[in-house]
Design a protein around this motif. Structure first.
Motif, PDB file in Angstrom:
ATOM      1  N   ILE A  89       4.266  28.806  39.896  1.00 44.50           N
ATOM      2  CA  ILE A  89       5.395  29.475  39.597  1.00 44.50           C
ATOM      3  C   ILE A  89       5.601  30.750  40.579  1.00 44.50           C
ATOM      4  O   ILE A  89       4.689  31.189  40.819  1.00 44.50           O
ATOM      5  CB  ILE A  89       5.655  30.092  38.185  1.00 44.50           C
ATOM      6  CG1 ILE A  89       6.426  28.800  37.319  1.00 44.50           C
ATOM      7  CG2 ILE A  89       6.227  31.211  37.880  1.00 44.50           C
ATOM      8  CD1 ILE A  89       6.736  29.644  35.756  1.00 44.50           C
ATOM      9  N   GLY A  90       6.706  31.162  40.967  1.00 43.98           N
ATOM     10  CA  GLY A  90       6.736  32.119  41.706  1.00 43.98           C
ATOM     11  C   GLY A  90       6.388  31.704  43.166  1.00 43.98           C
ATOM     12  O   GLY A  90       6.625  32.510  44.091  1.00 43.98           O
ATOM     13  N   ASN A  91       6.138  30.491  43.341  1.00 45.80           N
ATOM     14  CA  ASN A  91       6.308  30.025  44.612  1.00 45.80           C
ATOM     15  C   ASN A  91       7.461  29.877  45.308  1.00 45.80           C
ATOM     16  O   ASN A  91       7.959  28.645  45.611  1.00 45.80           O
ATOM     17  CB  ASN A  91       5.223  28.593  44.584  1.00 45.80           C
ATOM     18  CG  ASN A  91       5.246  28.212  46.059  1.00 45.80           C
ATOM     19  OD1 ASN A  91       5.491  28.793  47.006  1.00 45.80           O
ATOM     20  ND2 ASN A  91       4.446  26.828  46.470  1.00 45.80           N
ATOM     21  N   ILE A  92       8.113  30.872  45.238  1.00 44.01           N
ATOM     22  CA  ILE A  92       9.774  31.245  45.648  1.00 44.01           C
ATOM     23  C   ILE A  92      10.072  30.696  46.650  1.00 44.01           C
ATOM     24  O   ILE A  92      11.076  30.515  47.355  1.00 44.01           O
ATOM     25  CB  ILE A  92      10.077  32.446  45.251  1.00 44.01           C
ATOM     26  CG1 ILE A  92      11.459  32.442  44.937  1.00 44.01           C
ATOM     27  CG2 ILE A  92       9.679  33.410  46.080  1.00 44.01           C
ATOM     28  CD1 ILE A  92      11.768  33.990  44.162  1.00 44.01           C
ATOM     29  N   ASN A  93       8.956  30.820  47.671  1.00 46.07           N
ATOM     30  CA  ASN A  93       9.193  30.483  49.307  1.00 46.07           C
ATOM     31  C   ASN A  93       9.234  29.137  49.568  1.00 46.07           C
ATOM     32  O   ASN A  93       9.260  28.501  50.534  1.00 46.07           O
ATOM     33  CB  ASN A  93       8.359  31.269  49.970  1.00 46.07           C
ATOM     34  CG  ASN A  93       8.814  32.674  49.974  1.00 46.07           C
ATOM     35  OD1 ASN A  93      10.045  33.192  49.922  1.00 46.07           O
ATOM     36  ND2 ASN A  93       7.943  33.601  49.895  1.00 46.07           N
ATOM     37  N   ASN A  94       8.800  28.152  48.386  1.00 47.90           N
ATOM     38  CA  ASN A  94       8.534  26.873  48.636  1.00 47.90           C
ATOM     39  C   ASN A  94       9.644  26.138  49.379  1.00 47.90           C
ATOM     40  O   ASN A  94      10.777  26.336  49.022  1.00 47.90           O
ATOM     41  CB  ASN A  94       8.348  26.340  47.352  1.00 47.90           C
ATOM     42  CG  ASN A  94       7.795  24.783  47.273  1.00 47.90           C
ATOM     43  OD1 ASN A  94       7.201  24.284  48.440  1.00 47.90           O
ATOM     44  ND2 ASN A  94       8.082  24.079  46.265  1.00 47.90           N
ATOM     45  N   ASP A  95       9.371  25.648  50.538  1.00 52.90           N
ATOM     46  CA  ASP A  95      10.526  24.916  51.106  1.00 52.90           C
ATOM     47  C   ASP A  95      10.954  23.597  50.487  1.00 52.90           C
ATOM     48  O   ASP A  95      10.024  22.884  50.389  1.00 52.90           O
ATOM     49  CB  ASP A  95       9.994  25.009  52.638  1.00 52.90           C
ATOM     50  CG  ASP A  95      11.205  25.693  53.603  1.00 52.90           C
ATOM     51  OD1 ASP A  95      10.682  26.311  54.600  1.00 52.90           O
ATOM     52  OD2 ASP A  95      12.139  25.481  53.259  1.00 52.90           O
ATOM     53  N   ASN A  96      12.048  23.196  50.628  1.00 53.70           N
ATOM     54  CA  ASN A  96      12.682  22.180  50.419  1.00 53.70           C
ATOM     55  C   ASN A  96      12.980  21.412  51.513  1.00 53.70           C
ATOM     56  O   ASN A  96      14.019  21.407  52.009  1.00 53.70           O
ATOM     57  CB  ASN A  96      13.864  22.334  49.499  1.00 53.70           C
ATOM     58  CG  ASN A  96      13.438  21.494  48.112  1.00 53.70           C
ATOM     59  OD1 ASN A  96      13.536  20.063  47.930  1.00 53.70           O
ATOM     60  ND2 ASN A  96      12.976  22.320  46.997  1.00 53.70           N
TER      61      ASN A  96
END
Lengths: 361, 200
Positions: B15-22
């Motif tokens: 969680i908080g891996n807010i920059n995880n690219d899709n």
């Protein structure tokens, strides 16, 4: 992992600003400036335009000499910087800017204020084993931070941190009790309870702001899931009734009424004491709300018409009913009645005492 | 609870891996939003935990919840499907919130407990909801969980199968406890996923 990433975002942001100050970035900076000046004042429309602008700027960054040979990540950092810069500049014009949003914020906040007074974990199906005041308080604090930031990303990070705290609690409990985590059956009720406890300022506007202005490509997967949970927590709160808290509807209404009275008492005891001469016209004007709440205070008894007497009788009934629920609420709160009466200013306490003497209490 | 204790997988990204690219979906790497519906206590999250467990990395410090999980499944035709699994709260009082979750979902798993007829009634309620408000081409699966408790069974497989057939769903009985049919369930969903036409 939240604090480091927040810190990193700040560093990125200064890097972005530095780059924007370079002569080579003058053209880009001009497009940003002219975009900022061009926005209308309609949130939904602005959301679409801001999103289109992010996409256009992404293309511009990729082709710009300043980002020649930049990695995907470096471009991404620049775009985070752009979002923060643009939305900080536009904040006052886009956040809770319409009267409707301000009204929705006030409504949600007031409702939560009432629910806070009587909703308990068991009303929401939170099992005893998950009661953990320390974790809950931490989650509350994280959620309340949402209103301290201006960029959509930073606001979203507060939501994620809050959910992270809840998930850590669920994980710890499941590990130490050898118990399977129950997923959303346990997560959502706790998030709703935390939201009620936190009563985050401008909840409606904060959610709307993040949905409209966070870069679309980043509002996906896990982040989207947890934001959806907060949106559904708000929806639950707005529509909550007796059935959704496992109580009879009239019991729920009574709780809400009692909570309203409790809020009014707080407000009354906080307001500055008024002079004793409520009968003077001038003062009546100043204390407008008092005047409308207590009509006929200045009227001569002889001058009242039959219709007014009828109205007065209705008001009397209301006062009696409210006083009765109030006393009930006070007994629940274990507050000494005399002590409370003494804290209210002279006039109204005399009124209440008078009613009490007349055999209602 | 209905399944043995297990830990959430670590590959879901903290969680908080807010920059995880899709990364964009292409014809070989599909992405699917899947929503889980069903009464509380039927073992919705157990099924998912069982599914992602194969990837569990005990050395990872990343903690994630059990309500959102993702897992990549490789198929025989060398496509991969990334499942993003959205759990919903099953208690009655939260039923009105479900549309927020199944909006935009490509697949739904509706779970009941084979030892509880009441849970099948709830499942049928969800099926109707999805038919009314879900997207038209959503893949729907009806899952009878706790198949290991067959001596307590009150819902016959045949009845459930017939109901599923009538409603254009596929049906399977699973046991999150023994892992029976768990992978098959997700493989079947992956197979039914419409393939984007490759650019010519």
């Amino acid at each position: 992992m939240e604090s480091p990433s927040l810190a990193a975002s700040r560093v990125d942001f200064y890097g972005f600003l530095d780059r924007m100050r370079r002569p080579a970035a003058a053209g880009l900076f001009r497009s940003i400036k002219s975009f900022l000046a061009s926005l209308s004042l309609d949130a939904e429309e602005d959301g679409a335009r801001v999103q289109a602008f992010y996409a256009a700027m992404e293309a511009a960054f990729r082709e710009h000499p300043l980002w020649a040979n930049a990695t995907h990540q470096e471009i991404d950092h620049a775009l985070e910087g752009l979002e923060k810069y643009v939305m900080t500049k536009l904040f006052d014009r886009t956040f809770a800017a319409s009267p409707e949003d301000a009204a929705a914020d006030a409504e949600v906040s007031e409702r939560i204020g009432l629910l806070q007074r009587f909703v308990r974990p068991q009303h929401l199906d939170i099992p005893k084993v998950l009661h953990n005041e320390a974790s809950w308080l931490l989650a509350v604090k994280e959620l309340q931070k949402i209103n301290s930031f201006k960029s959509p990303r930073d606001k979203l990070l507060c939501v994620m941190s809050c959910c992270q705290v809840i998930n850590n609690l669920l994980l710890n409990v499941s590990m130490s009790n050898d118990r399977t985590p129950s997923g959303a059956d346990e997560f959502l009720p706790i998030l709703i309870y935390i939201t009620i406890k936190a009563n985050p300022p401008h909840l409606h506007s904060n959610l709307k702001f993040v949905q409209l202005f966070r870069r679309e490509t980043k509002l996906v997967s896990e982040v989207e899931y947890y934001l959806t949970n907060l949106i559904s927590a708000k929806m639950f709160i707005v529509n909550v009734d007796g059935r959704s808290l496992s109580m009879e509807e009239n019991e729920f209404q009574m709780h809400m009424e009692t909570a309203k009275l409790g809020t009014q008492i707080c407000a009354a005891s906080l307001s500055s004491p008024q002079g004793s001469a409520t009968s003077t016209r001038g003062l009546q004007k100043q204390t407008d709300t008092q005047g409308s709440r207590f009509p006929f205070m200045d009227s001569e008894t002889e001058s009242l018409t039959a219709a007014e007497l009828k109205q007065l009788h209705g008001l009397y009934r209301q006062v009696v009913t409210r006083y009765a629920s109030l006393s009930k609420a006070l007994r629940k709160l274990f507050i000494d009645e005399d002590q409370l009466l003494a804290s209210v200013d002279d006039d109204s306490s005399t009124d209440v005492k008078m009613l009490a003497r007349d055999g209602i209490g | 609870m209905g399944c043995s204790s297990s830990l959430p997988a670590s590959n879901a990204g903290g969680i908080g891996n807010i920059n995880n690219d899709n990364s964009a979906t292409d014809s070989k790497n599909l992405k699917l939003k899947l929503v889980l519906l069903g009464d509380s206590g039927v073992g919705k999250s157990c099924i998912v935990l069982r599914f992602v467990r194969g990837q569990f990395d005990p050395t990872s410090k990343v903690t994630v919840g059990a309500s959102f999980l993702s897992q990549v499944l490789a198929l025989e035709d060398s496509t991969t499907v990334k499942f993003e699994i959205w759990d919903t709260a099953g208690q009655e009082r939260y039923a009105a919130l479900a549309p927020l979750y199944y909006r935009g979902a490509g697949a739904a798993i509706v779970v009941y407990d084979i030892t509880s007829e009441e849970s099948l009634n709830k499942a049928q309620y969800w099926v109707k909801e999805l038919q009314k408000h879900g997207s038209q081409d959503m893949i729907m699966a009806l899952v009878g969980n706790k198949a290991d408790l067959h001596e307590k069974r009150t819902v016959s497989s045949q009845d459930a199968q017939e109901y599923a057939d009538r409603n254009n769903m596929f049906f399977v009985e699973t046991s999150a406890k023994t892992a029976d049919n768990i992978n098959q369930l997700f493989e079947e969903i992956a197979k039914r996923l419409p393939r984007p036409t490759p650019p010519s």
